[in-house]
Design a protein around this motif. Sequence first.
Motif, PDB file in Angstrom:
ATOM      1  N   TYR A  74      -2.070  -1.438   4.079  1.00  0.00           N
ATOM      2  CA  TYR A  74      -3.207  -0.547   3.835  1.00  0.00           C
ATOM      3  C   TYR A  74      -3.507   0.247   5.088  1.00  0.00           C
ATOM      4  N   THR A  75      -3.494   1.562   4.975  1.00  0.00           N
ATOM      5  CA  THR A  75      -3.773   2.444   6.109  1.00  0.00           C
ATOM      6  C   THR A  75      -4.971   3.324   5.793  1.00  0.00           C
ATOM      7  N   ALA A  76      -5.961   3.324   6.685  1.00  0.00           N
ATOM      8  CA  ALA A  76      -7.149   4.153   6.522  1.00  0.00           C
ATOM      9  C   ALA A  76      -7.745   4.435   7.887  1.00  0.00           C
ATOM     10  N   ASP A  77      -8.111   5.686   8.123  1.00  0.00           N
ATOM     11  CA  ASP A  77      -8.754   6.080   9.380  1.00  0.00           C
ATOM     12  C   ASP A  77      -7.925   5.690  10.599  1.00  0.00           C
ATOM     13  N   GLY A  78      -6.602   5.776  10.445  1.00  0.00           N
ATOM     14  CA  GLY A  78      -5.723   5.486  11.573  1.00  0.00           C
ATOM     15  C   GLY A  78      -5.439   4.017  11.800  1.00  0.00           C
ATOM     16  N   ALA A  79      -6.108   3.148  11.065  1.00  0.00           N
ATOM     17  CA  ALA A  79      -5.900   1.698  11.215  1.00  0.00           C
ATOM     18  C   ALA A  79      -4.996   1.193  10.106  1.00  0.00           C
ATOM     19  N   GLU A  80      -4.123   0.234  10.444  1.00  0.00           N
ATOM     20  CA  GLU A  80      -3.166  -0.308   9.475  1.00  0.00           C
ATOM     21  C   GLU A  80      -3.314  -1.815   9.382  1.00  0.00           C
ATOM     22  N   GLU A  81      -3.238  -2.328   8.167  1.00  0.00           N
ATOM     23  CA  GLU A  81      -3.389  -3.762   7.939  1.00  0.00           C
ATOM     24  C   GLU A  81      -2.475  -4.206   6.807  1.00  0.00           C
ATOM     25  N   THR A  82      -1.807  -5.336   6.979  1.00  0.00           N
ATOM     26  CA  THR A  82      -0.978  -5.908   5.921  1.00  0.00           C
ATOM     27  C   THR A  82      -1.732  -7.054   5.267  1.00  0.00           C
ATOM     28  N   ILE A  83      -1.830  -6.999   3.945  1.00  0.00           N
ATOM     29  CA  ILE A  83      -2.687  -7.918   3.202  1.00  0.00           C
ATOM     30  C   ILE A  83      -1.892  -8.602   2.104  1.00  0.00           C
ATOM     31  N   ASP A  84      -2.111  -9.904   1.930  1.00  0.00           N
ATOM     32  CA  ASP A  84      -1.504 -10.628   0.824  1.00  0.00           C
ATOM     33  C   ASP A  84      -2.150 -10.204  -0.490  1.00  0.00           C
ATOM     34  N   ILE A  85      -1.328 -10.084  -1.528  1.00  0.00           N
ATOM     35  CA  ILE A  85      -1.840  -9.678  -2.844  1.00  0.00           C
ATOM     36  C   ILE A  85      -1.308 -10.627  -3.915  1.00  0.00           C
ATOM     37  N   PRO A  86      -2.011 -10.755  -5.035  1.00  0.00           N
ATOM     38  CA  PRO A  86      -1.498 -11.561  -6.141  1.00  0.00           C
ATOM     39  C   PRO A  86      -0.200 -10.959  -6.681  1.00  0.00           C
ATOM     40  N   GLU A  87       0.593 -11.774  -7.295  1.00  0.00           N
ATOM     41  CA  GLU A  87       1.846 -11.311  -7.871  1.00  0.00           C
ATOM     42  C   GLU A  87       1.587 -10.205  -8.891  1.00  0.00           C
ATOM     43  N   ASN A  88       2.391  -9.157  -8.832  1.00  0.00           N
ATOM     44  CA  ASN A  88       2.351  -8.040  -9.785  1.00  0.00           C
ATOM     45  C   ASN A  88       1.093  -7.168  -9.687  1.00  0.00           C
ATOM     46  N   THR A  89       0.391  -7.246  -8.569  1.00  0.00           N
ATOM     47  CA  THR A  89      -0.774  -6.377  -8.376  1.00  0.00           C
ATOM     48  C   THR A  89      -0.342  -4.916  -8.346  1.00  0.00           C
TER      49      THR A  89
END
Length: 268
Positions: free
Chosen positions: A142-157
């Motif tokens: 997820y990238t917003a306002d120059g910041a980037e973050e990797t996030i766990d998501i449920p399967e098939n999101t």
Amino acid sequence: MFSREMRLPALVYTMVLGSIFIFGWGLASEQVDQQQEKVHHPFHPGEKLTYNISWSNVFSAGTAVMEVKKEKAEDGEDVLRFISSARTIGMVDKFYPVRDIVHSVVDYRTLQSISYDLNSSHGKRKKLRKLLFDHEEDTVTYTADGAEETIDIPENTQDALSSLYYIRTKPEFIEGKTIIVDIHDSGKNWAVEVHVLGRERIKTPVGEFNTIKVKTYPKFEGVFMHKGEIFMWLTDDSRRIPVLMKSTITIGSIVATLTDMKLGDESP
């Protein structure tokens, strides 16, 4: 809805009073691994749906357009690009101009989300967001306002826009049945319960339709939220076209009504 960050895919954007909270639809989580199989497409490249956005059907506040395009990815694989744009009109545009455009790229065969890009302008507020999905690792960047973050998501999101198209692929909507949907938006994972309420005959500027009426109940971290319930009417046929959407607000409601429809090319 539950947060200003959640939006129904570019159809009922914050056009009146700046207070609509909107989300997208996700994969019906009957815990069946359907995403790895080819998904039936009720829509086709070239489909273009145009909506009028109004406050309580009293006055028009804006317009929204949803389009489907077929493209080639960098690896040569076929992909679908969903494009949804929205803008205010008339007096609303003079006092609170809105310009939103969303691009969602999905795998042509499975409809799994590949990427999601949002470029929005609400009054003086500007937002740019990007999502890159990795379904093998069940993560999203997820990238917003120059910041980037990797996030766990449920399967098939899925993302907020592709999920609306995916729900159209469901072969059956049974009255009284609840479908649990999963989406990722704005750095958060959301679950939404979709309740099938029944069948109704709906009249729109492009004609009358037999429809399936559904209502959504948003949940965050297992807790039902009391805002953001959205009613939606899908054509009761193989295309499942959304002909009417309604989101309640403090005073009245925001309504998206289909005003023009161009069906896509069904050739492979």
